[in-house]
Structure formats: structure tokens, C-alpha cells
Write a protein that holds these residues in place. Structure first.
Motif, PDB file in Angstrom:
ATOM      1  N   THR A 167     -58.126  30.567  95.926  1.00 18.17           N
ATOM      2  CA  THR A 167     -57.577  31.898  95.679  1.00 18.17           C
ATOM      3  C   THR A 167     -56.273  32.179  96.423  1.00 18.17           C
ATOM      4  OG1 THR A 167     -59.764  32.765  95.177  1.00 18.17           O
ATOM      5  CG2 THR A 167     -58.062  34.363  95.761  1.00 18.17           C
ATOM      6  N   PRO A 168     -56.163  31.927  97.740  1.00 15.28           N
ATOM      7  CA  PRO A 168     -54.920  32.302  98.431  1.00 15.28           C
ATOM      8  C   PRO A 168     -53.677  31.623  97.852  1.00 15.28           C
ATOM      9  CG  PRO A 168     -56.658  31.918 100.020  1.00 15.28           C
ATOM     10  CD  PRO A 168     -57.175  31.429  98.701  1.00 15.28           C
ATOM     11  N   VAL A 169     -53.736  30.304  97.686  1.00 18.40           N
ATOM     12  CA  VAL A 169     -52.549  29.607  97.194  1.00 18.40           C
ATOM     13  C   VAL A 169     -52.298  29.925  95.725  1.00 18.40           C
ATOM     14  CG1 VAL A 169     -53.730  27.426  96.639  1.00 18.40           C
ATOM     15  CG2 VAL A 169     -51.301  27.417  97.221  1.00 18.40           C
ATOM     16  N   LEU A 170     -53.358  30.055  94.920  1.00 20.64           N
ATOM     17  CA  LEU A 170     -53.171  30.387  93.509  1.00 20.64           C
ATOM     18  C   LEU A 170     -52.543  31.775  93.360  1.00 20.64           C
ATOM     19  CD1 LEU A 170     -56.505  29.092  91.950  1.00 20.64           C
ATOM     20  CD2 LEU A 170     -54.227  28.147  91.582  1.00 20.64           C
ATOM     21  N   SER A 171     -53.012  32.731  94.135  1.00 14.86           N
ATOM     22  CA  SER A 171     -52.463  34.083  94.045  1.00 14.86           C
ATOM     23  C   SER A 171     -50.983  34.096  94.401  1.00 14.86           C
ATOM     24  CB  SER A 171     -53.239  35.024  94.976  1.00 14.86           C
ATOM     25  OG  SER A 171     -54.577  35.144  94.562  1.00 14.86           O
ATOM     26  N   TRP A 172     -50.625  33.369  95.451  1.00 13.02           N
ATOM     27  CA  TRP A 172     -49.228  33.331  95.860  1.00 13.02           C
ATOM     28  C   TRP A 172     -48.374  32.663  94.777  1.00 13.02           C
ATOM     29  CZ3 TRP A 172     -44.664  31.053  96.864  1.00 13.02           C
ATOM     30  CH2 TRP A 172     -43.795  31.696  97.758  1.00 13.02           C
ATOM     31  N   MET A 173     -48.856  31.543  94.242  1.00 12.90           N
ATOM     32  CA  MET A 173     -48.100  30.837  93.221  1.00 12.90           C
ATOM     33  C   MET A 173     -47.906  31.692  91.982  1.00 12.90           C
ATOM     34  SD  MET A 173     -49.961  27.141  93.730  1.00 12.90           S
ATOM     35  CE  MET A 173     -49.329  26.393  92.232  1.00 12.90           C
ATOM     36  N   ARG A 174     -48.960  32.336  91.552  1.00  8.07           N
ATOM     37  CA  ARG A 174     -48.870  33.144  90.338  1.00  8.07           C
ATOM     38  C   ARG A 174     -47.937  34.334  90.524  1.00  8.07           C
ATOM     39  NH1 ARG A 174     -55.269  31.969  89.228  1.00  8.07           N
ATOM     40  NH2 ARG A 174     -54.905  30.221  87.786  1.00  8.07           N
ATOM     41  N   GLY A 175     -47.888  34.855  91.740  1.00 10.40           N
ATOM     42  CA  GLY A 175     -46.990  35.960  92.017  1.00 10.40           C
ATOM     43  C   GLY A 175     -45.535  35.553  92.106  1.00 10.40           C
ATOM     44  N   HIS A 176     -45.283  34.242  92.213  1.00 12.79           N
ATOM     45  CA  HIS A 176     -43.910  33.751  92.357  1.00 12.79           C
ATOM     46  C   HIS A 176     -43.507  32.801  91.230  1.00 12.79           C
ATOM     47  CE1 HIS A 176     -44.738  35.299  96.375  1.00 12.79           C
ATOM     48  NE2 HIS A 176     -43.446  35.336  96.578  1.00 12.79           N
ATOM     49  N   GLY A 177     -44.284  32.752  90.153  1.00  6.92           N
ATOM     50  CA  GLY A 177     -43.908  31.960  88.994  1.00  6.92           C
ATOM     51  C   GLY A 177     -43.979  30.463  89.188  1.00  6.92           C
ATOM     52  N   VAL A 178     -44.848  30.005  90.087  1.00  3.75           N
ATOM     53  CA  VAL A 178     -44.989  28.575  90.357  1.00  3.75           C
ATOM     54  C   VAL A 178     -46.167  28.027  89.556  1.00  3.75           C
ATOM     55  CG1 VAL A 178     -45.389  26.815  92.134  1.00  3.75           C
ATOM     56  CG2 VAL A 178     -44.031  28.849  92.663  1.00  3.75           C
ATOM     57  N   VAL A 179     -45.934  27.002  88.761  1.00  4.49           N
ATOM     58  CA  VAL A 179     -46.963  26.416  87.904  1.00  4.49           C
ATOM     59  C   VAL A 179     -47.966  25.618  88.740  1.00  4.49           C
ATOM     60  CG1 VAL A 179     -47.344  24.666  86.102  1.00  4.49           C
ATOM     61  CG2 VAL A 179     -45.542  26.383  85.832  1.00  4.49           C
ATOM     62  N   VAL A 180     -49.222  25.692  88.348  1.00  2.00           N
ATOM     63  CA  VAL A 180     -50.295  24.918  88.971  1.00  2.00           C
ATOM     64  C   VAL A 180     -50.490  23.621  88.174  1.00  2.00           C
ATOM     65  CG1 VAL A 180     -52.731  24.915  89.646  1.00  2.00           C
ATOM     66  CG2 VAL A 180     -51.453  27.084  89.549  1.00  2.00           C
ATOM     67  N   VAL A 181     -50.478  22.491  88.868  1.00  2.00           N
ATOM     68  CA  VAL A 181     -50.940  21.238  88.266  1.00  2.00           C
ATOM     69  C   VAL A 181     -52.185  20.820  89.038  1.00  2.00           C
ATOM     70  CG1 VAL A 181     -50.449  18.813  87.799  1.00  2.00           C
ATOM     71  CG2 VAL A 181     -48.671  20.532  87.445  1.00  2.00           C
ATOM     72  N   ALA A 182     -53.312  20.764  88.344  1.00  2.00           N
ATOM     73  CA  ALA A 182     -54.597  20.511  88.981  1.00  2.00           C
ATOM     74  C   ALA A 182     -54.875  19.022  89.042  1.00  2.00           C
ATOM     75  CB  ALA A 182     -55.705  21.220  88.218  1.00  2.00           C
ATOM     76  N   HIS A 183     -54.937  18.485  90.273  1.00  2.00           N
ATOM     77  CA  HIS A 183     -55.384  17.097  90.398  1.00  2.00           C
ATOM     78  C   HIS A 183     -56.862  17.067  90.785  1.00  2.00           C
ATOM     79  CE1 HIS A 183     -55.513  16.615  94.841  1.00  2.00           C
ATOM     80  NE2 HIS A 183     -54.375  17.303  94.911  1.00  2.00           N
ATOM     81  N   VAL A 184     -57.476  15.928  90.646  1.00  2.00           N
ATOM     82  CA  VAL A 184     -58.940  15.735  90.712  1.00  2.00           C
ATOM     83  C   VAL A 184     -59.682  16.896  90.035  1.00  2.00           C
ATOM     84  CG1 VAL A 184     -58.962  14.156  92.654  1.00  2.00           C
ATOM     85  CG2 VAL A 184     -59.127  16.551  93.148  1.00  2.00           C
ATOM     86  N   PRO A 185     -59.345  17.222  88.786  1.00  2.00           N
ATOM     87  CA  PRO A 185     -59.972  18.359  88.107  1.00  2.00           C
ATOM     88  C   PRO A 185     -61.448  18.142  87.809  1.00  2.00           C
ATOM     89  CG  PRO A 185     -58.678  17.092  86.551  1.00  2.00           C
ATOM     90  CD  PRO A 185     -58.360  16.542  87.912  1.00  2.00           C
ATOM     91  N   LEU A 186     -61.897  16.897  87.907  1.00  2.00           N
ATOM     92  CA  LEU A 186     -63.317  16.593  87.712  1.00  2.00           C
ATOM     93  C   LEU A 186     -64.003  16.278  89.032  1.00  2.00           C
ATOM     94  CD1 LEU A 186     -63.039  14.480  84.441  1.00  2.00           C
ATOM     95  CD2 LEU A 186     -63.580  16.920  84.682  1.00  2.00           C
ATOM     96  N   ALA A 187     -63.373  16.682  90.145  1.00  2.00           N
ATOM     97  CA  ALA A 187     -63.940  16.496  91.485  1.00  2.00           C
ATOM     98  C   ALA A 187     -64.331  15.036  91.710  1.00  2.00           C
ATOM     99  CB  ALA A 187     -65.129  17.431  91.709  1.00  2.00           C
ATOM    100  N   GLN A 188     -63.394  14.149  91.332  1.00  2.00           N
ATOM    101  CA  GLN A 188     -63.585  12.699  91.498  1.00  2.00           C
ATOM    102  C   GLN A 188     -64.884  12.229  90.860  1.00  2.00           C
ATOM    103  OE1 GLN A 188     -62.970  12.144  95.764  1.00  2.00           O
ATOM    104  NE2 GLN A 188     -60.820  11.686  95.398  1.00  2.00           N
ATOM    105  N   GLY A 189     -65.155  12.723  89.654  1.00  2.00           N
ATOM    106  CA  GLY A 189     -66.315  12.301  88.883  1.00  2.00           C
ATOM    107  C   GLY A 189     -67.583  13.080  89.150  1.00  2.00           C
ATOM    108  N   ARG A 190     -67.590  13.931  90.158  1.00  2.00           N
ATOM    109  CA  ARG A 190     -68.809  14.655  90.507  1.00  2.00           C
ATOM    110  C   ARG A 190     -69.252  15.644  89.429  1.00  2.00           C
ATOM    111  NH1 ARG A 190     -65.780  13.948  95.114  1.00  2.00           N
ATOM    112  NH2 ARG A 190     -66.853  13.264  97.030  1.00  2.00           N
ATOM    113  N   LEU A 191     -68.324  16.055  88.562  1.00  2.00           N
ATOM    114  CA  LEU A 191     -68.655  17.059  87.557  1.00  2.00           C
ATOM    115  C   LEU A 191     -69.162  16.454  86.252  1.00  2.00           C
ATOM    116  CD1 LEU A 191     -65.684  19.532  88.080  1.00  2.00           C
ATOM    117  CD2 LEU A 191     -67.941  19.542  89.144  1.00  2.00           C
TER     118      LEU A 191
END
Length: 275
Positions: A167-191
Motif C-alpha cells: 500500500t505505501p509504495v503503490l499509493s505514492w506511485m499512483r499519486g505521481h503517475g509512476v507505472v507499477v511492473v509486478a515481478h514475482v506475481p505468482l509468489a515464486q510459484g506459491r500461488l
């Protein structure tokens, strides 16, 4: 391929992550992904596979201008001269004249972040890279980069999946127009076998991993780069784009624990409070 677009920066929403891929296997994965319609390939100096990614790009027959190519500067060499040399080496290995996105990988505690960013801005001005950003940057890094250095940061690549609270970093990025690129989106296979996600997926003829990706892909400012070495996995990730979650699904995912950080090496920064 759908794209994420913010303030002139455009990146295909689903890409191919290549961490821990090397050699012929990496080259084949890149060729396969491009053949299936992927147009976003992510690599890094730290991965030791830029030569294989470059070979895959060359062998694919897809025009360079059609592919969004990201690489990153190794966390151990973030001084101006070495950043310039690293970028030149990345271009050579990747067989390209430019990078679409060049990221400062794991900003190091105590390093001269302004000098590193100013060097990357010079690379951008010289046409060696089109856009610049951070990988694993915190709010403190982003604030320094954008508010103090005035660096044109367009992206921050972070660990982001259904089991971590960013939440903290996402909120800051979204408020400043910075795109999110999600790495390990599958939690290294755990999902892949997560029961709650699998239950949601049965409503859509989708598996747990596809639900996890769909949750990210549903967010307008998020691009996703799952690692997928096999063509079958690459196809499955593409098919996640057809899954449309509803409010009931989002509420179920929101209720999951958000305490799992998979990537936390010794050189990691002090993470923001919730992540």
C-alpha cells in the motif's frame, strides 16, 4: 496486447520475466513468447542472460520496434562510469541500439542515488534508453528521485502479488503517475496451488495462477512479468487476460493474508511499513 499507458509511457500489460533463465532455454523461451504474441521482455545485467535474450529476439523475426525491452543496471555498480559501461554492454549483448526502459536495480543503501539517476538521464538524452525507472524502489527512493533530483521516473518494478501489502509504495506511485511492473506475481510459484484462488478460478474455468494474474491485470496502472519458460505456461498466462473478476472475487482476495515477501536479499532496502 493491451498496454499500460501513463503520461506518454506505454508498456504491454503482460510480459515475460526471464530471471533464472539462461542459455538455450532462455533463448527458446523468448522466441516462443514472441511467437505467441508477447511484446514485453524483461531482463537484467544481474540475471546473466542478456546474450540469450538478445539471441531470442534476433531469432524470433519480430521487428525490434514492436518489442518493449527492459533491462537493469546491476546493484553493485551504481556509479556514473560503471552505469554508462553497463548500459553499453547491455545494448551489445541484447543486439539493439536502445532500451525501451532502463532501471536502477536494487538502489543500494548509502549509494549516491542522485549521481546514478543523473547518469541514467544522460543515457536517455543520448538515445541509448527511451525511459528510466527503479526496480525495488521504496517511497524514500522515489521521493528522492522525483521530488529532489527531478528524474523522469516512469516505472518502479516491485514484488506485487495477492499475498503482499504494498500500500505505501503503490499509493505514492499512483499519486505521481509512476507505472507499477509486478515481478514475482505468482509468489515464486506459491500461488499455483492456492486453494482460495483455485476456488475462484473454477467459476471461470481458470486455475489459481491465472486468477492471481487476472487480479493484477485488472488494475489499470499495473503491468505483470511472470517467468514462464515453457510455451504451455506462456499460453496459460496469456489466457489469464480473459478472466474478469467481480467484486465478490476481489473481496475474497482482499481478505487473504498480505504478509508474504518472497524476495528479500541481504542488500534489500528498508521496506515501507506495510510491505
Amino acid at each position: 496486447m493491451e498496454v499500460v499507458s501513463r503520461d506518454g509511457f506505454r508498456v504491454p500489460r503482460l510480459g515475460l520475466g526471464t530471471y533464472r533463465m539462461t542459455g538455450a532455454g532462455c533463448q527458446g523461451a523468448v522466441e516462443s513468447a514472441l511467437g505467441l504474441g508477447y511484446r514485453h521482455i524483461d531482463t537484467a545485467q544481474m540475471y546473466g542472460n542478456q546474450d540469450a535474450v538478445g539471441a531470442g529476439l534476433a531469432a524470433s523475426g519480430v521487428a525490434r520496434a514492436e518489442v518493449h525491452l527492459t533491462s537493469k543496471c546491476h546493484h553493485e555498480i551504481q556509479t556514473p562510469d560503471r552505469i554508462r559501461a553497463a548500459c553499453a554492454e547491455s545494448l551489445r549483448l541484447l543486439r539493439t541500439d536502445y532500451l525501451d526502459l532502463y532501471l536502477l536495480h536494487w538502489p543500494r543503501p548509502g549509494s549516491d542515488l542522485p549521481a546514478a539517476l543523473e547518469t541514467m538521464m544522460a543515457l536517455r538524452a543520448a538515445g541509448m534508453v527511451r525511459q528510466i525507472g527503479l526496480a525495488n524502489g521504496t517511497v524514500a527512493h522515489l521521493r528522492q528521485a522525483i521530488d529532489e533530483v527531478r528524474a523522469p521516473i516512469v516505472c518502479n518494478q516491485i514484488e506485487y502479488h495477492v499475498l503482499i501489502d504494498q500500500t505505501p509504495v503503490l499509493s505514492w506511485m499512483r499519486g505521481h503517475g509512476v507505472v507499477v511492473v509486478a515481478h514475482v506475481p505468482l509468489a515464486q510459484g506459491r500461488l499455483a496451488e492456492h486453494a482460495a484462488l483455485a476456488a475462484i478460478g473454477r467459476r471461470y474455468d481458470a486455475d489459481a495462477a491465472q486468477v492471481a494474474l487476472a487480479w493484477l491485470l485488472d488494475q489499470p496502472d499495473v503491468a505483470v512479468i511472470p517467468k514462464a519458460a515453457r510455451p504451455g505456461s506462456q499460453v496459460a498466462n496469456l489466457e489469464a487476460m480473459r478472466v474478469r473478476l467481480d467484486d465478490f472475487d476481489r473481496a475474497a482476495i482482499a481478505a487473504l493474508p498480505k504478509t508474504l515477501r518472497c524476495v528479500n536479499p541481504p542488500f534489500a532496502p528498508m521496506w515501507d511499513a506495510a510491505g
